[in-house]
Design an enzyme around this catalytic site. Structure first.
Site, PDB file in Angstrom:
ATOM      1  N   ARG A 148       0.825  -1.235   0.000  1.00 42.80           N
ATOM      2  CA  ARG A 148       0.000   0.000   0.000  1.00 42.80           C
ATOM      3  C   ARG A 148       0.852   1.276   0.000  1.00 42.80           C
ATOM      4  O   ARG A 148       0.480   2.286   0.604  1.00 42.80           O
ATOM      5  CB  ARG A 148      -0.935   0.056   1.222  1.00 42.80           C
ATOM      6  CG  ARG A 148      -1.902  -1.037   1.348  1.00 42.80           C
ATOM      7  CD  ARG A 148      -2.950  -1.087   0.258  1.00 42.80           C
ATOM      8  NE  ARG A 148      -3.728  -2.283   0.453  1.00 42.80           N
ATOM      9  CZ  ARG A 148      -3.372  -3.468  -0.049  1.00 42.80           C
ATOM     10  NH1 ARG A 148      -2.321  -3.593  -0.839  1.00 42.80           N
ATOM     11  NH2 ARG A 148      -4.104  -4.525   0.192  1.00 42.80           N
ATOM     12  N   GLU A 183      -3.442   5.085   5.980  1.00 42.14           N
ATOM     13  CA  GLU A 183      -3.518   4.680   4.562  1.00 42.14           C
ATOM     14  C   GLU A 183      -4.241   5.778   3.783  1.00 42.14           C
ATOM     15  O   GLU A 183      -3.854   6.113   2.668  1.00 42.14           O
ATOM     16  CB  GLU A 183      -4.265   3.342   4.420  1.00 42.14           C
ATOM     17  CG  GLU A 183      -4.314   2.871   2.981  1.00 42.14           C
ATOM     18  CD  GLU A 183      -4.822   1.442   2.825  1.00 42.14           C
ATOM     19  OE1 GLU A 183      -4.459   0.575   3.639  1.00 42.14           O
ATOM     20  OE2 GLU A 183      -5.610   1.223   1.886  1.00 42.14           O
ATOM     21  N   SER A 230      -9.929   1.703   4.208  1.00 46.01           N
ATOM     22  CA  SER A 230      -9.086   1.480   5.396  1.00 46.01           C
ATOM     23  C   SER A 230      -8.424   2.784   5.819  1.00 46.01           C
ATOM     24  O   SER A 230      -7.858   3.502   5.001  1.00 46.01           O
ATOM     25  CB  SER A 230      -8.001   0.452   5.093  1.00 46.01           C
ATOM     26  OG  SER A 230      -8.602  -0.787   4.872  1.00 46.01           O
TER      27      SER A 230
HETATM   28  C1  LIG Z   1     -15.504   0.960   0.384  1.00 44.85           C
HETATM   29  C2  LIG Z   1     -14.030   1.054   0.076  1.00 44.85           C
HETATM   30  C3  LIG Z   1     -13.277  -0.107   0.009  1.00 44.85           C
HETATM   31  C4  LIG Z   1     -11.911  -0.045  -0.281  1.00 44.85           C
HETATM   32  N1  LIG Z   1     -11.190  -1.210  -0.331  1.00 44.85           N
HETATM   33  C5  LIG Z   1      -9.867  -1.169  -0.628  1.00 44.85           C
HETATM   34  C6  LIG Z   1      -9.099  -2.383  -0.724  1.00 44.85           C
HETATM   35  O1  LIG Z   1      -9.586  -3.471  -0.544  1.00 44.85           O
HETATM   36  N2  LIG Z   1      -7.775  -2.262  -1.050  1.00 44.85           N
HETATM   37  C7  LIG Z   1      -7.175  -1.058  -1.282  1.00 44.85           C
HETATM   38  O2  LIG Z   1      -5.979  -1.017  -1.589  1.00 44.85           O
HETATM   39  N3  LIG Z   1      -7.893   0.099  -1.196  1.00 44.85           N
HETATM   40  C8  LIG Z   1      -9.208   0.067  -0.878  1.00 44.85           C
HETATM   41  N4  LIG Z   1      -9.927   1.229  -0.802  1.00 44.85           N
HETATM   42  C9  LIG Z   1      -9.248   2.504  -1.060  1.00 44.85           C
HETATM   43  C10 LIG Z   1      -9.320   2.942  -2.532  1.00 44.85           C
HETATM   44  O3  LIG Z   1     -10.205   2.120  -3.244  1.00 44.85           O
HETATM   45  C11 LIG Z   1      -7.930   2.870  -3.185  1.00 44.85           C
HETATM   46  O4  LIG Z   1      -6.927   3.549  -2.459  1.00 44.85           O
HETATM   47  C12 LIG Z   1      -7.944   3.457  -4.594  1.00 44.85           C
HETATM   48  O5  LIG Z   1      -6.708   3.159  -5.192  1.00 44.85           O
HETATM   49  C13 LIG Z   1      -8.198   4.965  -4.605  1.00 44.85           C
HETATM   50  O6  LIG Z   1      -8.316   5.379  -5.955  1.00 44.85           O
HETATM   51  P1  LIG Z   1      -8.951   6.805  -6.297  1.00 44.85           P
HETATM   52  O7  LIG Z   1      -8.921   6.976  -7.766  1.00 44.85           O
HETATM   53  O8  LIG Z   1     -10.264   6.950  -5.632  1.00 44.85           O
HETATM   54  O9  LIG Z   1      -7.842   7.777  -5.650  1.00 44.85           O
HETATM   55  P2  LIG Z   1      -8.066   9.001  -4.638  1.00 44.85           P
HETATM   56  O10 LIG Z   1      -8.641   8.473  -3.372  1.00 44.85           O
HETATM   57  O11 LIG Z   1      -8.763  10.108  -5.315  1.00 44.85           O
HETATM   58  O12 LIG Z   1      -6.544   9.439  -4.401  1.00 44.85           O
HETATM   59  C14 LIG Z   1      -5.678   8.608  -3.635  1.00 44.85           C
HETATM   60  C15 LIG Z   1      -4.237   9.100  -3.885  1.00 44.85           C
HETATM   61  O13 LIG Z   1      -3.874   8.816  -5.229  1.00 44.85           O
HETATM   62  C16 LIG Z   1      -3.360   9.996  -5.845  1.00 44.85           C
HETATM   63  N5  LIG Z   1      -3.688   9.950  -7.268  1.00 44.85           N
HETATM   64  C17 LIG Z   1      -4.913   9.809  -7.844  1.00 44.85           C
HETATM   65  N6  LIG Z   1      -4.801   9.800  -9.189  1.00 44.85           N
HETATM   66  C18 LIG Z   1      -3.477   9.951  -9.458  1.00 44.85           C
HETATM   67  C19 LIG Z   1      -2.718  10.035 -10.665  1.00 44.85           C
HETATM   68  N7  LIG Z   1      -3.279   9.979 -11.878  1.00 44.85           N
HETATM   69  N8  LIG Z   1      -1.374  10.211 -10.568  1.00 44.85           N
HETATM   70  C20 LIG Z   1      -0.757  10.266  -9.362  1.00 44.85           C
HETATM   71  N9  LIG Z   1      -1.428  10.193  -8.187  1.00 44.85           N
HETATM   72  C21 LIG Z   1      -2.774  10.041  -8.244  1.00 44.85           C
HETATM   73  C22 LIG Z   1      -4.032  11.152  -5.113  1.00 44.85           C
HETATM   74  O14 LIG Z   1      -3.244  12.324  -5.234  1.00 44.85           O
HETATM   75  C23 LIG Z   1      -4.043  10.604  -3.683  1.00 44.85           C
HETATM   76  O15 LIG Z   1      -2.769  10.798  -3.101  1.00 44.85           O
HETATM   77  C24 LIG Z   1     -11.297   1.211  -0.510  1.00 44.85           C
HETATM   78  C25 LIG Z   1     -12.065   2.381  -0.463  1.00 44.85           C
HETATM   79  C26 LIG Z   1     -13.418   2.318  -0.159  1.00 44.85           C
HETATM   80  C27 LIG Z   1     -14.230   3.574  -0.098  1.00 44.85           C
END
Ligand SMILES: Cc1cc2nc3c(=O)[nH]c(=O)nc-3n(C[C@H](O)[C@H](O)[C@H](O)COP(=O)(O)OP(=O)(O)OC[C@H]3O[C@@H](n4cnc5c(N)ncnc54)[C@H](O)[C@@H]3O)c2cc1C
Length: 259
Positions: free
Chosen positions: A141, A253, A183
């Site tokens: 992560r 996280e 998380s």
């Molecule tokens: C119900 C639920 C369940 C989840 N289960 C899991 C799980 O099982 N495993 C897990 O790992 N995560 C889980 N997550 C967390 C989430 O799904 C992940 O972290 C996911 O990768 C976030 O993606 P996002 O596009 O929403 O990024 P955001 O939340 O919008 O951003 C997260 C980070 O990524 C950066 N970022 C976004 N796009 C880019 C880009 N193009 N270039 C560089 N940096 C970027 C942002 O600046 C920020 O630092 C869960 C979340 C929820 C709400």
């Protein structure tokens, strides 16, 4: 760049944040920008934030070229899994029902159990071209990525598994269905953040409308009118109580965006 006002109390999965002016990036020459948001599933954003950036739909694509998969960073995880199903490609089943865009997944090295997005990654495209996985420091992560991810390239292996998709859907059944940011803390070495939260009696504990879920203690949830400040107080409380009792320093996280 196109500008638009987005209400982050609707956009983010935890339903916290104010009205923010968004500029959509469609220019691949930008190295880094702050704050950059993906689909908002792992961020906690303060109401002080008035300006942020999101990659435009120009980066929402999946191509197969010379036996490799090229995926744009604003492509949603669900679209990736559907594409893999249609084209009988394996290794992305775990991302089914994990809310994300590819850019967020790469930056966070998102994953489920032993599966993570870096496993079958070949390279990531930044402003100055492709960088191989071996040259990107990453761990559970975590990555050291601080630049904009525009695209990622993956190996293709045949054999999409519906059974794995079902397995991961079942795994989601014990997760809260109310607003959450996923998380809150990374699992520390040799332990589970959720178990530590439970052991110190904070499972289900709330500060106003923000709490650690009763269903899954490491999930930060918003019961209705939760605020950024409530969430920060709760996070700090858990870190302090767990450090005082076990001398374990929990690490967030979720990404906290304060300015
Ligand atoms: C119900 C639920 C369940 C989840 N289960 C899991 C799980 O099982 N495993 C897990 O790992 N995560 C889980 N997550 C967390 C989430 O799904 C992940 O972290 C996911 O990768 C976030 O993606 P996002 O596009 O929403 O990024 P955001 O939340 O919008 O951003 C997260 C980070 O990524 C950066 N970022 C976004 N796009 C880019 C880009 N193009 N270039 C560089 N940096 C970027 C942002 O600046 C920020 O630092 C869960 C979340 C929820 C709400």
């Amino acid at each position: 760049m196109i500008n638009k006002i987005i209400n982050f109390s609707k956009y983010t999965s935890i339903k916290i944040g104010g009205n923010i002016e968004i500029s959509y990036i469609d220019d691949e020459s930008i190295e880094k920008i702050y704050p950059l948001v993906g689909a908002g599933n792992n961020i906690l954003i303060s109401n002080n934030v008035k300006k942020a950036y999101i990659l435009s739909k120009k980066f929402d694509y999946i191509h197969i070229k010379e036996d490799k998969l090229y995926i744009g960073a604003s492509t949603p995880s669900g679209k990736i899994v559907n594409f893999c199903k249609k084209n009988n490609i394996k290794n992305f089943e775990w991302a089914y029902s994990l809310p994300a865009t590819l850019g967020g997944m790469i930056r966070m090295n998102a994953g489920v159990k032993e599966y993570e997005i870096f496993n079958h990654l070949i390279s990531v495209k930044f402003f100055n071209g492709y960088v191989y996985k071996k040259d990107i420091p990453h761990a559970y992560r975590w990555t050291n990525i601080d630049k904009i991810v525009y695209e990622a390239v993956f190996e293709i292996e045949k054999g999409f598994s519906k059974e794995l998709v079902n397995k991961f859907s079942k795994f989601r059944e014990n997760q809260p269905i109310i607003a959450s940011a996923g998380s809150c803390f990374k699992n520390p070495k040799g332990s589970f953040a959720g178990k530590l939260i439970e052991d110190v009696g904070l499972k289900g504990y709330r500060i106003n409308d923000v709490g650690f879920s009763e269903k899954h203690s490491n999930f930060l949830v918003n019961y209705k009118n939760g605020t950024f400040d409530d969430a920060i107080k709760l996070i700090n409380k858990a870190k302090k109580v767990i450090f005082d009792k076990y001398k374990i320093q929990l690490e967030e996280e979720i990404v906290i965006i304060n300015s």
